[in-house]
Motif scaffolding. Structure first.
Motif, PDB file in Angstrom:
ATOM      1  N   TYR A   1      -3.782  -3.698   2.950  1.00  0.00           N
ATOM      2  CA  TYR A   1      -4.032  -4.059   1.684  1.00  0.00           C
ATOM      3  C   TYR A   1      -5.540  -4.662   1.367  1.00  0.00           C
ATOM      4  O   TYR A   1      -6.070  -5.472   1.941  1.00  0.00           O
TER       5      TYR A   1
ATOM      6  N   THR B   1       1.068  -1.381   0.127  1.00  0.00           N
ATOM      7  CA  THR B   1       0.156  -0.076  -0.118  1.00  0.00           C
ATOM      8  C   THR B   1       0.929   1.385   0.119  1.00  0.00           C
ATOM      9  O   THR B   1       2.061   0.997   0.291  1.00  0.00           O
TER      10      THR B   1
ATOM     11  N   ASP C   1      -3.906   0.758  -2.681  1.00  0.00           N
ATOM     12  CA  ASP C   1      -3.231  -0.608  -3.237  1.00  0.00           C
ATOM     13  C   ASP C   1      -2.327  -0.492  -4.273  1.00  0.00           C
ATOM     14  O   ASP C   1      -2.154   0.271  -5.019  1.00  0.00           O
TER      15      ASP C   1
END
Length: 209
Positions: free
Chosen positions: A168, A156, A175
């Motif tokens: 995530y 992330t 992401d």
């Protein structure tokens, strides 16, 4: 993954990422032995990775038009087909710098080169972790083995003065999926196709500090 091999990874998820797992909740506590990145990545991220060649083909000519000298000065870094054996960098401290190729929006530049920042890669058992420690945009996550010439990064994006990443899979705008290749002796690159912010392609150069 046997329990004794899981402990370093779970320690990373609980401590190294300040209590925020880069795994989705469904995969954070029962990882099978030999877990692969495909089991962890979201559908959206898998699709982004599949477009890696299209991202290069779109972004590179635009970056070259904006600053042909910078692209020509580093043909190894900006050659999309250059990938040597030994894709996963060894643990240690690294210098890292980001190049943004192709503008994603009218307010962005077609080529942007950032200065060097600090990154670290750590051994977490079957996977490794990568954290960018300084700068306003800081990828943090795990490196999964994929092939001899390519490893996969899932993580992330930490922004600004934030001190912990989102989990995530929680926010697809944060992401990250990318791939790592070795392009020279003790030199790697982390490539993000279709990042959510600013560019069509991000290339992060990694060299030992």
């Amino acid at each position: 993954m046997k329990m004794k091999r899981m402990l370093p990874v779970l320690g990373l998820l609980a401590i190294g990422l300040t209590g925020c797992s880069v795994y989705r909740e469904a995969t954070s506590t029962s990882l099978p032995e030999g877990v692969r990145w495909q089991r962890v990545a979201t559908d959206t991220d898998r699709d982004r990775l599949r477009q890696w060649r299209r991202a290069w083909d779109e972004a590179l000519p635009r970056a070259r038009k904006a600053d042909d000298g910078a692209i020509a000065a580093d043909p190894k870094l900006f050659d999309p087909d250059r990938a040597l054996a030994g894709a996963t960098p060894p643990p240690g401290r690294y210098r890292c710098r980001t190049f943004k190729l192709g503008a994603a929006g009218p307010a962005m530049r077609e080529f942007t080169a950032y200065p060097w920042f600090e990154c670290v890669i750590a051994d977490e058992g079957e996977v490794k972790s990568l954290h960018k420690r300084t700068g306003s945009q800081r990828p943090t996550g795990l490196i999964f083995p994929d092939s001899e010439s390519r490893a996969i990064f899932l993580g992330t994006l930490v922004l600004g003065d934030e001190n912990a990443p989102l989990r995530y899979g929680l926010d697809d705008t944060r992401d990250l999926i990318g791939y790592i290749e070795r392009i020279d002796t003790s030199r790697w690159r982390l490539v993000f196709p279709r990042p959510r912010f600013e560019s069509i392609l991000d290339v992060v150069e990694l060299v030992p500090a």
